[in-house]
Design a protein around this motif. Structure first.
Motif, PDB file in Angstrom:
ATOM      1  N   LEU A  48      -0.074   2.405  -1.234  1.00  0.00           N
ATOM      2  CA  LEU A  48      -0.655   3.148  -0.104  1.00  0.00           C
ATOM      3  C   LEU A  48       0.318   3.246   1.074  1.00  0.00           C
ATOM      4  CD1 LEU A  48      -4.244   1.617  -0.104  1.00  0.00           C
ATOM      5  CD2 LEU A  48      -3.490   3.786  -1.115  1.00  0.00           C
ATOM      6  N   GLY A  49       1.351   2.399   1.055  1.00  0.00           N
ATOM      7  CA  GLY A  49       2.367   2.459   2.107  1.00  0.00           C
ATOM      8  C   GLY A  49       3.669   2.874   1.462  1.00  0.00           C
ATOM      9  N   ASP A  50       4.677   3.125   2.267  1.00  0.00           N
ATOM     10  CA  ASP A  50       5.958   3.542   1.680  1.00  0.00           C
ATOM     11  C   ASP A  50       6.788   2.287   1.399  1.00  0.00           C
ATOM     12  OD1 ASP A  50       7.970   5.140   0.766  1.00  0.00           O
ATOM     13  OD2 ASP A  50       8.759   5.615   2.760  1.00  0.00           O
ATOM     14  N   VAL A  51       6.273   1.403   0.556  1.00  0.00           N
ATOM     15  CA  VAL A  51       6.931   0.106   0.369  1.00  0.00           C
ATOM     16  C   VAL A  51       7.356  -0.180  -1.069  1.00  0.00           C
ATOM     17  CG1 VAL A  51       5.752  -0.948   2.341  1.00  0.00           C
ATOM     18  CG2 VAL A  51       4.731  -1.139   0.080  1.00  0.00           C
ATOM     19  N   MET A  52       7.040   0.689  -1.983  1.00  0.00           N
ATOM     20  CA  MET A  52       7.373   0.405  -3.380  1.00  0.00           C
ATOM     21  C   MET A  52       8.702   1.064  -3.748  1.00  0.00           C
ATOM     22  SD  MET A  52       4.361  -0.982  -4.605  1.00  0.00           S
ATOM     23  CE  MET A  52       3.688  -0.436  -6.154  1.00  0.00           C
ATOM     24  N   PRO A 115      14.856 -12.513   2.794  1.00  0.00           N
ATOM     25  CA  PRO A 115      13.670 -11.853   3.368  1.00  0.00           C
ATOM     26  C   PRO A 115      12.596 -11.570   2.332  1.00  0.00           C
ATOM     27  CG  PRO A 115      15.609 -10.409   3.434  1.00  0.00           C
ATOM     28  CD  PRO A 115      16.088 -11.744   2.995  1.00  0.00           C
ATOM     29  N   LEU A 116      13.033 -11.202   1.132  1.00  0.00           N
ATOM     30  CA  LEU A 116      12.068 -10.871   0.080  1.00  0.00           C
ATOM     31  C   LEU A 116      12.584 -11.471  -1.217  1.00  0.00           C
ATOM     32  CD1 LEU A 116      10.323  -9.040  -1.870  1.00  0.00           C
ATOM     33  CD2 LEU A 116       9.473  -9.222   0.463  1.00  0.00           C
ATOM     34  N   ASP A 117      11.975 -12.550  -1.635  1.00  0.00           N
ATOM     35  CA  ASP A 117      12.391 -13.194  -2.877  1.00  0.00           C
ATOM     36  C   ASP A 117      11.492 -12.724  -4.019  1.00  0.00           C
ATOM     37  OD1 ASP A 117      13.805 -15.348  -4.444  1.00  0.00           O
ATOM     38  OD2 ASP A 117      11.732 -16.008  -4.637  1.00  0.00           O
ATOM     39  N   GLY A 118      12.136 -12.441  -5.143  1.00  0.00           N
ATOM     40  CA  GLY A 118      11.372 -11.986  -6.313  1.00  0.00           C
ATOM     41  C   GLY A 118      11.212 -10.478  -6.337  1.00  0.00           C
ATOM     42  N   SER A 119      12.252  -9.783  -5.858  1.00  0.00           N
ATOM     43  CA  SER A 119      12.163  -8.320  -5.705  1.00  0.00           C
ATOM     44  C   SER A 119      11.700  -7.597  -6.972  1.00  0.00           C
ATOM     45  CB  SER A 119      13.518  -7.738  -5.322  1.00  0.00           C
ATOM     46  OG  SER A 119      14.035  -8.411  -4.229  1.00  0.00           O
ATOM     47  N   SER A 120      12.050  -8.157  -8.140  1.00  0.00           N
ATOM     48  CA  SER A 120      11.690  -7.454  -9.382  1.00  0.00           C
ATOM     49  C   SER A 120      10.171  -7.462  -9.591  1.00  0.00           C
ATOM     50  CB  SER A 120      12.385  -8.102 -10.587  1.00  0.00           C
ATOM     51  OG  SER A 120      11.818  -9.365 -10.841  1.00  0.00           O
ATOM     52  N   ASN A 121       9.466  -8.280  -8.814  1.00  0.00           N
ATOM     53  CA  ASN A 121       8.009  -8.360  -8.963  1.00  0.00           C
ATOM     54  C   ASN A 121       7.235  -7.477  -7.984  1.00  0.00           C
ATOM     55  OD1 ASN A 121       7.725 -10.124 -11.169  1.00  0.00           O
ATOM     56  ND2 ASN A 121       8.169 -11.893  -9.877  1.00  0.00           N
ATOM     57  N   ILE A 122       7.942  -6.836  -7.055  1.00  0.00           N
ATOM     58  CA  ILE A 122       7.243  -6.053  -6.020  1.00  0.00           C
ATOM     59  C   ILE A 122       6.374  -4.975  -6.661  1.00  0.00           C
ATOM     60  CG2 ILE A 122       7.530  -4.414  -4.115  1.00  0.00           C
ATOM     61  CD1 ILE A 122      10.249  -5.797  -3.513  1.00  0.00           C
ATOM     62  N   ASP A 123       7.011  -4.177  -7.506  1.00  0.00           N
ATOM     63  CA  ASP A 123       6.330  -2.984  -8.012  1.00  0.00           C
ATOM     64  C   ASP A 123       5.266  -3.303  -9.062  1.00  0.00           C
ATOM     65  OD1 ASP A 123       7.985  -1.683  -6.324  1.00  0.00           O
ATOM     66  OD2 ASP A 123       9.253  -0.760  -7.858  1.00  0.00           O
ATOM     67  N   VAL A 124       5.266  -4.550  -9.558  1.00  0.00           N
ATOM     68  CA  VAL A 124       4.278  -4.896 -10.585  1.00  0.00           C
ATOM     69  C   VAL A 124       3.165  -5.796 -10.024  1.00  0.00           C
ATOM     70  CG1 VAL A 124       5.801  -4.520 -12.552  1.00  0.00           C
ATOM     71  CG2 VAL A 124       5.800  -6.754 -11.453  1.00  0.00           C
ATOM     72  N   ASN A 125       3.125  -5.899  -8.681  1.00  0.00           N
ATOM     73  CA  ASN A 125       2.014  -6.603  -8.024  1.00  0.00           C
ATOM     74  C   ASN A 125       1.914  -8.074  -8.444  1.00  0.00           C
ATOM     75  OD1 ASN A 125      -0.181  -7.008  -6.402  1.00  0.00           O
ATOM     76  ND2 ASN A 125      -1.608  -5.725  -7.562  1.00  0.00           N
ATOM     77  N   VAL A 126       3.070  -8.708  -8.511  1.00  0.00           N
ATOM     78  CA  VAL A 126       3.127 -10.150  -8.802  1.00  0.00           C
ATOM     79  C   VAL A 126       3.694 -10.847  -7.561  1.00  0.00           C
ATOM     80  CG1 VAL A 126       4.280 -11.891 -10.251  1.00  0.00           C
ATOM     81  CG2 VAL A 126       3.313  -9.844 -11.306  1.00  0.00           C
ATOM     82  N   SER A 127       3.330 -12.118  -7.371  1.00  0.00           N
ATOM     83  CA  SER A 127       3.694 -12.848  -6.145  1.00  0.00           C
ATOM     84  C   SER A 127       5.186 -12.784  -5.812  1.00  0.00           C
ATOM     85  CB  SER A 127       3.304 -14.323  -6.285  1.00  0.00           C
ATOM     86  OG  SER A 127       1.914 -14.434  -6.388  1.00  0.00           O
ATOM     87  N   ILE A 128       5.447 -12.570  -4.547  1.00  0.00           N
ATOM     88  CA  ILE A 128       6.810 -12.557  -4.004  1.00  0.00           C
ATOM     89  C   ILE A 128       6.795 -13.396  -2.718  1.00  0.00           C
ATOM     90  CG2 ILE A 128       7.532 -10.374  -5.039  1.00  0.00           C
ATOM     91  CD1 ILE A 128       6.568  -8.893  -2.626  1.00  0.00           C
ATOM     92  N   GLY A 129       7.912 -13.471  -2.028  1.00  0.00           N
ATOM     93  CA  GLY A 129       7.867 -14.308  -0.827  1.00  0.00           C
ATOM     94  C   GLY A 129       9.072 -14.158   0.073  1.00  0.00           C
ATOM     95  N   THR A 130       9.075 -14.973   1.128  1.00  0.00           N
ATOM     96  CA  THR A 130      10.200 -15.069   2.073  1.00  0.00           C
ATOM     97  C   THR A 130      10.614 -16.541   2.124  1.00  0.00           C
ATOM     98  OG1 THR A 130       9.359 -13.255   3.446  1.00  0.00           O
ATOM     99  CG2 THR A 130      10.841 -14.818   4.525  1.00  0.00           C
ATOM    100  N   ILE A 131      11.923 -16.788   2.112  1.00  0.00           N
ATOM    101  CA  ILE A 131      12.417 -18.177   2.203  1.00  0.00           C
ATOM    102  C   ILE A 131      13.292 -18.280   3.454  1.00  0.00           C
ATOM    103  CG2 ILE A 131      13.634 -20.027   0.976  1.00  0.00           C
ATOM    104  CD1 ILE A 131      13.372 -18.349  -1.608  1.00  0.00           C
ATOM    105  N   MET A 241       5.230 -23.984 -20.523  1.00  0.00           N
ATOM    106  CA  MET A 241       6.262 -23.251 -19.796  1.00  0.00           C
ATOM    107  C   MET A 241       5.660 -22.168 -18.903  1.00  0.00           C
ATOM    108  SD  MET A 241       9.325 -20.804 -21.039  1.00  0.00           S
ATOM    109  CE  MET A 241       8.508 -19.353 -20.404  1.00  0.00           C
ATOM    110  N   ARG A 242       6.223 -22.003 -17.713  1.00  0.00           N
ATOM    111  CA  ARG A 242       5.834 -20.926 -16.808  1.00  0.00           C
ATOM    112  C   ARG A 242       7.103 -20.309 -16.236  1.00  0.00           C
ATOM    113  NH1 ARG A 242       1.571 -21.216 -18.603  1.00  0.00           N
ATOM    114  NH2 ARG A 242      -0.474 -21.316 -17.633  1.00  0.00           N
ATOM    115  N   TRP A 243       7.153 -18.997 -16.085  1.00  0.00           N
ATOM    116  CA  TRP A 243       8.287 -18.344 -15.427  1.00  0.00           C
ATOM    117  C   TRP A 243       7.775 -17.093 -14.736  1.00  0.00           C
ATOM    118  CZ3 TRP A 243      12.718 -19.658 -13.586  1.00  0.00           C
ATOM    119  CH2 TRP A 243      13.665 -18.691 -13.242  1.00  0.00           C
ATOM    120  N   ILE A 244       7.707 -17.155 -13.411  1.00  0.00           N
ATOM    121  CA  ILE A 244       7.185 -15.999 -12.660  1.00  0.00           C
ATOM    122  C   ILE A 244       8.317 -15.051 -12.295  1.00  0.00           C
ATOM    123  CG2 ILE A 244       5.874 -15.296 -10.602  1.00  0.00           C
ATOM    124  CD1 ILE A 244       4.558 -18.111 -10.680  1.00  0.00           C
ATOM    125  N   ALA A 245       9.543 -15.594 -12.196  1.00  0.00           N
ATOM    126  CA  ALA A 245      10.727 -14.820 -11.805  1.00  0.00           C
ATOM    127  C   ALA A 245      10.746 -14.480 -10.319  1.00  0.00           C
ATOM    128  CB  ALA A 245      10.924 -13.574 -12.655  1.00  0.00           C
TER     129      ALA A 245
END
Ligand code: AHG
Ligand code: MN
Ligand code: MN
Length: 339
Positions: A48-52, A115-131, A241-245
């Protein structure tokens, strides 16, 4: 009356309790938290925003930047440059350090961030973050330059991450354990939801990108092989095993229910010491993990004792449950030629 403790109150109480959070550092942490709230808002807009999607640019690491990498970087800079608490900032998304412009007062702190960790997860709606990581300017320094940032991680004065998942959670240390805050979206404030976070010394859960198995060096290969062998193997127990990437989400899981995380050196790019960056990924996470009773190593030494030689330096990362990290270090000692 509500008994909720806000981030502001937590920091003021820390300031009273320990002389080592001066008002300037408190202000800095509040500003970083405010920036994270704004990033969280952008993240949640999604399509809905210009963020993807990708921007048409590369960062200093040669990675294609996502729109959110750039947005998050700008939000952090804009929020932090005018308050008078910082001398300079450094970011995964900026080649050189960002010195606070002369039109603003300068402070004694240095702020580093992914600023944005886990960039590959942005477009697939999986958790990301800032460190983020905070250092103090070396004493008697007249002007700020990149060299001022090149301090080992044990000199950090604050470190944290914010994970943008189903909830937005901020984890923070100022050297007095780890506290976690959940964003109350109605109130617009971070509320203390866990204090004195502790990681169990043992675990049955590991996190590693298994697709790189053929590229690992002997000690990591041995460790994972033994985990995979389960009850019939030398560990005599089954592992999960878990790997969120997104490092931030993988570390958050470990902070919450234990485990061990590895992003080791591998043969794909033998001249690079690892994939993750020392100063704004490994160091803040290593300190948080240690503050929670865990350990963090590059296989040979404590991550927090590495003296960086450049801003974007990479490092092999093994962190989490203390006994597992010690075991992996031991395997490295038994294979002295390994990376
Ligand atoms: P970033 O998005 O800041 O570049 O960091 C991504 C990192 C880290 O978050 C994660 O652990 C790792 O890259 C994922 O790597 P793989 O692509 O090998 O899974
Ligand atoms: Mn990252
Ligand atoms: Mn990033």
């Amino acid at each position: 009356m509500s008994k909720k403790i806000s981030l502001t109150r937590y920091l003021i109480e820390q300031q009273r309790k320990q002389g080592n959070i001066p008002p300037e550092l408190r202000l800095l942490l509040e500003v970083v938290a405010r920036a994270c709230k704004r990033i969280s808002q952008s993240v949640s807009k999604g399509a809905l925003g210009d963020v993807m999607g990708s921007a048409e640019s590369e960062n200093v690491q040669g990675e294609i930047q996502k729109k959110l990498d750039i947005i998050a970087n700008e939000v952090l800079i804009e929020a932090n440059e005018w308050g008078g608490h910082l001398a300079a900032m450094a970011s995964e998304e900026m080649d050189a350090i960002y010195v606070v412009p002369n039109r603003y007062p300068k402070g004694e702190y240095l702020l580093l961030f992914d600023p944005l960790d886990g960039s590959s997860n942005i477009d697939v709606n999986v958790s990301i973050g800032t460190i983020f990581s905070v250092l103090r300017m070396p004493e008697d320094d007249r002007g700020v330059d990149e060299g001022d940032f090149l301090q080992p991680g044990h000199r950090q004065v604050a470190a944290g991450y914010c994970v943008y998942g189903p909830q937005t959670t901020l984890a923070l240390t100022v050297g007095d354990g780890v506290a976690m805050f959940t964003l109350d979206r109605e109130q617009g404030s971070f509320v203390l939801t866990q204090e004195d976070v502790k990681i169990p010394r043992d675990t049955r859960e590991f996190a590693i990108n298994m697709s790189n198995m053929r590229h690992w060096d002997a000690p990591v290969r041995r460790y994972i092989d033994e985990c995979l062998a389960g009850v019939e193997g030398p560990r005599e127990k089954d592992f999960n095993m878990r790997w969120i990437a997104s490092m931030v989400a993988d570390v958050h899981r470990i902070m919450t229910r234990g485990g061990v995380f590895l992003y080791p050196w591998d043969k794909r790019e033998p001249n690079k010491p690892g994939k993750l960056r020392l100063m704004y990924e490994a160091n803040p996470m290593a300190w948080l993990i240690e503050q929670a009773g865990g350990a963090a190593s590059d296989g040979h030494q404590r991550i927090l004792d590495i003296t960086p030689s450049s801003l974007h330096q990479r490092v092999s990362v093994i962190l989490g449950a203390k006994n597992e990290v010690e075991r992996i270090d031991q395997y490295h000692r038994e294979h002295p030629a390994a990376n």
